[in-house]
Design a protein around this motif. Structure first.
Motif, PDB file in Angstrom:
ATOM      1  N   LEU A 147       8.598   6.379 -10.833  1.00  0.00           N
ATOM      2  CA  LEU A 147       8.171   7.177  -9.654  1.00  0.00           C
ATOM      3  C   LEU A 147       9.260   7.425  -8.456  1.00  0.00           C
ATOM      4  O   LEU A 147       9.311   8.387  -7.935  1.00  0.00           O
ATOM      5  CB  LEU A 147       6.748   6.786  -8.905  1.00  0.00           C
ATOM      6  CG  LEU A 147       5.564   7.400  -9.846  1.00  0.00           C
ATOM      7  CD1 LEU A 147       4.244   6.747  -9.309  1.00  0.00           C
ATOM      8  CD2 LEU A 147       5.555   8.866  -9.897  1.00  0.00           C
ATOM      9  N   THR A 197      12.049   9.677  -9.436  1.00  0.00           N
ATOM     10  CA  THR A 197      11.472  10.924  -9.475  1.00  0.00           C
ATOM     11  C   THR A 197      11.404  11.625  -7.951  1.00  0.00           C
ATOM     12  O   THR A 197      11.802  12.557  -7.808  1.00  0.00           O
ATOM     13  CB  THR A 197      10.198  11.205 -10.002  1.00  0.00           C
ATOM     14  OG1 THR A 197      10.287  10.582 -11.446  1.00  0.00           O
ATOM     15  CG2 THR A 197       9.892  12.600 -10.238  1.00  0.00           C
ATOM     16  N   TYR A 198      10.797  10.676  -7.311  1.00  0.00           N
ATOM     17  CA  TYR A 198      10.701  11.070  -5.637  1.00  0.00           C
ATOM     18  C   TYR A 198      12.134  11.171  -4.981  1.00  0.00           C
ATOM     19  O   TYR A 198      12.355  12.014  -4.192  1.00  0.00           O
ATOM     20  CB  TYR A 198       9.913   9.941  -5.085  1.00  0.00           C
ATOM     21  CG  TYR A 198       8.494  10.180  -5.119  1.00  0.00           C
ATOM     22  CD1 TYR A 198       7.823  10.720  -6.246  1.00  0.00           C
ATOM     23  CD2 TYR A 198       7.670   9.917  -3.957  1.00  0.00           C
ATOM     24  CE1 TYR A 198       6.522  10.878  -6.302  1.00  0.00           C
ATOM     25  CE2 TYR A 198       6.252   9.780  -4.075  1.00  0.00           C
ATOM     26  CZ  TYR A 198       5.859  10.455  -5.040  1.00  0.00           C
ATOM     27  OH  TYR A 198       4.268  10.541  -5.106  1.00  0.00           O
ATOM     28  N   VAL A 256       5.489   5.328  -2.780  1.00  0.00           N
ATOM     29  CA  VAL A 256       5.088   5.041  -4.017  1.00  0.00           C
ATOM     30  C   VAL A 256       4.880   3.589  -4.312  1.00  0.00           C
ATOM     31  O   VAL A 256       4.084   3.405  -5.119  1.00  0.00           O
ATOM     32  CB  VAL A 256       6.913   5.345  -4.766  1.00  0.00           C
ATOM     33  CG1 VAL A 256       6.771   4.444  -6.197  1.00  0.00           C
ATOM     34  CG2 VAL A 256       6.926   6.681  -4.912  1.00  0.00           C
ATOM     35  N   GLN A 273       1.718   1.850  -6.005  1.00  0.00           N
ATOM     36  CA  GLN A 273       1.612   0.668  -7.139  1.00  0.00           C
ATOM     37  C   GLN A 273       0.959  -0.477  -6.571  1.00  0.00           C
ATOM     38  O   GLN A 273      -0.003  -1.168  -7.505  1.00  0.00           O
ATOM     39  CB  GLN A 273       3.004   0.621  -7.365  1.00  0.00           C
ATOM     40  CG  GLN A 273       3.690   1.741  -8.049  1.00  0.00           C
ATOM     41  CD  GLN A 273       2.724   2.492  -9.188  1.00  0.00           C
ATOM     42  OE1 GLN A 273       2.542   1.832 -10.224  1.00  0.00           O
ATOM     43  NE2 GLN A 273       2.447   3.719  -9.315  1.00  0.00           N
ATOM     44  N   GLN A 281      -8.112   4.909 -10.414  1.00  0.00           N
ATOM     45  CA  GLN A 281      -8.367   5.631 -11.970  1.00  0.00           C
ATOM     46  C   GLN A 281      -9.581   4.865 -12.494  1.00  0.00           C
ATOM     47  O   GLN A 281      -9.747   4.968 -13.788  1.00  0.00           O
ATOM     48  CB  GLN A 281      -7.074   5.134 -12.773  1.00  0.00           C
ATOM     49  CG  GLN A 281      -7.099   6.102 -14.021  1.00  0.00           C
ATOM     50  CD  GLN A 281      -5.844   5.978 -14.875  1.00  0.00           C
ATOM     51  OE1 GLN A 281      -4.885   5.302 -14.630  1.00  0.00           O
ATOM     52  NE2 GLN A 281      -5.618   6.873 -15.758  1.00  0.00           N
ATOM     53  N   ILE A 286      -9.362  11.445 -13.477  1.00  0.00           N
ATOM     54  CA  ILE A 286      -8.680  12.670 -12.994  1.00  0.00           C
ATOM     55  C   ILE A 286      -8.523  12.815 -11.358  1.00  0.00           C
ATOM     56  O   ILE A 286      -7.773  12.870 -10.894  1.00  0.00           O
ATOM     57  CB  ILE A 286      -8.873  13.849 -13.870  1.00  0.00           C
ATOM     58  CG1 ILE A 286      -8.788  13.649 -15.211  1.00  0.00           C
ATOM     59  CG2 ILE A 286      -8.261  14.821 -13.299  1.00  0.00           C
ATOM     60  CD1 ILE A 286      -9.496  14.732 -16.082  1.00  0.00           C
ATOM     61  N   VAL A 344      -6.919   9.852  -9.567  1.00  0.00           N
ATOM     62  CA  VAL A 344      -5.267   9.830  -9.278  1.00  0.00           C
ATOM     63  C   VAL A 344      -4.889  11.145  -8.727  1.00  0.00           C
ATOM     64  O   VAL A 344      -3.883  10.875  -7.777  1.00  0.00           O
ATOM     65  CB  VAL A 344      -4.954   9.969 -10.882  1.00  0.00           C
ATOM     66  CG1 VAL A 344      -3.263   9.906 -10.892  1.00  0.00           C
ATOM     67  CG2 VAL A 344      -5.265   8.572 -11.572  1.00  0.00           C
ATOM     68  N   PHE A 345      -5.250  12.121  -8.952  1.00  0.00           N
ATOM     69  CA  PHE A 345      -4.787  13.287  -8.134  1.00  0.00           C
ATOM     70  C   PHE A 345      -5.190  13.517  -6.708  1.00  0.00           C
ATOM     71  O   PHE A 345      -4.224  13.737  -6.135  1.00  0.00           O
ATOM     72  CB  PHE A 345      -5.344  14.675  -8.924  1.00  0.00           C
ATOM     73  CG  PHE A 345      -4.715  15.901  -8.654  1.00  0.00           C
ATOM     74  CD1 PHE A 345      -3.397  16.337  -9.119  1.00  0.00           C
ATOM     75  CD2 PHE A 345      -5.238  16.769  -7.588  1.00  0.00           C
ATOM     76  CE1 PHE A 345      -2.550  17.571  -8.596  1.00  0.00           C
ATOM     77  CE2 PHE A 345      -4.547  17.947  -7.204  1.00  0.00           C
ATOM     78  CZ  PHE A 345      -3.456  18.103  -7.572  1.00  0.00           C
ATOM     79  N   MET A 390      -1.889   9.759  -5.648  1.00  0.00           N
ATOM     80  CA  MET A 390      -1.074   8.957  -6.616  1.00  0.00           C
ATOM     81  C   MET A 390       0.242   9.681  -7.200  1.00  0.00           C
ATOM     82  O   MET A 390       1.261   9.210  -7.372  1.00  0.00           O
ATOM     83  CB  MET A 390      -1.948   8.324  -7.570  1.00  0.00           C
ATOM     84  CG  MET A 390      -2.559   7.034  -7.033  1.00  0.00           C
ATOM     85  SD  MET A 390      -1.062   5.551  -6.864  1.00  0.00           S
ATOM     86  CE  MET A 390      -0.432   5.553  -8.368  1.00  0.00           C
ATOM     87  N   VAL A 391      -0.190  11.105  -7.432  1.00  0.00           N
ATOM     88  CA  VAL A 391       0.863  11.848  -8.032  1.00  0.00           C
ATOM     89  C   VAL A 391       1.942  12.359  -7.168  1.00  0.00           C
ATOM     90  O   VAL A 391       2.966  12.382  -7.569  1.00  0.00           O
ATOM     91  CB  VAL A 391      -0.003  12.897  -8.969  1.00  0.00           C
ATOM     92  CG1 VAL A 391       1.278  13.877  -9.429  1.00  0.00           C
ATOM     93  CG2 VAL A 391      -0.749  12.415  -9.842  1.00  0.00           C
ATOM     94  N   LEU A 392       1.334  12.789  -6.048  1.00  0.00           N
ATOM     95  CA  LEU A 392       2.311  13.184  -4.923  1.00  0.00           C
ATOM     96  C   LEU A 392       1.471  13.240  -3.789  1.00  0.00           C
ATOM     97  O   LEU A 392       0.362  13.334  -3.617  1.00  0.00           O
ATOM     98  CB  LEU A 392       2.707  14.706  -5.327  1.00  0.00           C
ATOM     99  CG  LEU A 392       3.823  15.310  -4.522  1.00  0.00           C
ATOM    100  CD1 LEU A 392       5.367  14.800  -4.814  1.00  0.00           C
ATOM    101  CD2 LEU A 392       3.690  16.950  -4.737  1.00  0.00           C
TER     102      LEU A 392
END
Length: 261
Positions: free
Chosen positions: A34, A37-38, A60, A64, A73, A182, A185-186, A190-192
């Motif tokens: 992540l 990616t970030y 990030v 974690q 989750q 779902i 997390v979203f 956590m994703v962004l």
């Protein structure tokens, strides 16, 4: 009594040493993925969500660190509670001279404390050692972060307790578990980071209770929000969710129905 229940929850999860080590490794690896990616994303959009690169990296590693502790989750005590409702073992819990909601809350807080210390600290330290971060140097910032973290744990439990109680009517928690995973997390960010979500959709996402689990503590830690308003937002959702859990529990336990009779 509830302190003893919390301590038991802590000791219980502390006994799974191999699983804890695997979790530390997994969170560290996902953190690295992540982070890079970030970094690539923030190279293209240097001020995305109002964060600079160091803040994005901090976000990030905080995610974690808190992933297992706040059961973003799922995976807290709600799975065991669902199974006890499904099999009818919940009747034993109802006979205890203890409040059902407080019993499971205490157990979940014990679990969360261990997951934070046993699984979350190492990835966070790895991130701080090898990447530029935006961690505060003031003690009061860390103190407010601790308050935000405690409120986040209450909100997390409130959501998962309501999900678990749905099994009184559904008799199977598979579908509702998937939906919880779902959404957790979203909408927790956590994703962004939710600050990067555009327009009205971002406003809605930041107003939902999942935002109180990761986005709000992250902003409190990095000084991106007023602490009074942030903690009030978390406290509001904690009260609403725990009160809703109390009402649903009262309705559910008037007549216990389990599979098989």
């Amino acid at each position: 009594m509830y302190l003893a229940v919390a301590a038991r929850g802590f000791r219980r999860y502390a006994s799974y040493r191999a699983a804890t080590a695997a979790g530390v490794f997994t969170n560290t690896v996902f953190g690295l993925i992540l982070v890079y990616t970030y970094l690539a994303l923030w190279d293209e959009r240097p001020d995305l969500g109002g964060y600079d690169q160091a803040q994005a990296v901090t976000y990030v590693w905080l995610g974690q660190c808190l992933f297992a502790a706040l059961a973003l989750q799922g995976g807290g005590v709600e799975f065991e509670l669902m199974e006890r409702i499904r099999t009818g073992e919940i009747a034993v819990d109802l006979y205890r001279p203890a409040d059902l909601q407080l019993w499971w809350l205490a157990s979940d807080l014990g679990r969360a404390a261990f997951q934070l210390l046993g699984r979350g600290v190492v990835p966070f330290l790895v991130g701080g050692l090898f990447f530029p971060t935006a961690l505060p140097s003031r003690f009061d910032a860390w103190a407010w972060f601790a308050v935000a973290l405690a409120l986040a744990a209450l909100v997390s439990f409130g959501i998962r307790y309501l999900v678990a109680l749905s099994v009184f009517w559904l008799l199977d928690g598979t579908g509702v578990n998937q939906a919880m995973m779902i959404c957790g997390v979203f909408f927790s960010g956590m994703v962004l980071p939710l600050n990067a979500f555009p327009g009205g959709f971002g406003d809605v996402a930041r107003a939902l209770p999942w935002a109180a689990q990761l986005q709000v503590p992250a902003d409190v830690l990095m000084g991106e929000t007023g602490v009074a308003g942030a903690c009030a937002f978390q406290a509001m959702w904690a009260v609403v969710l725990l009160a809703a859990g109390r009402l649903v529990q009262s309705a559910a336990t008037r007549r216990v129905v389990v599979q098989g009779g």
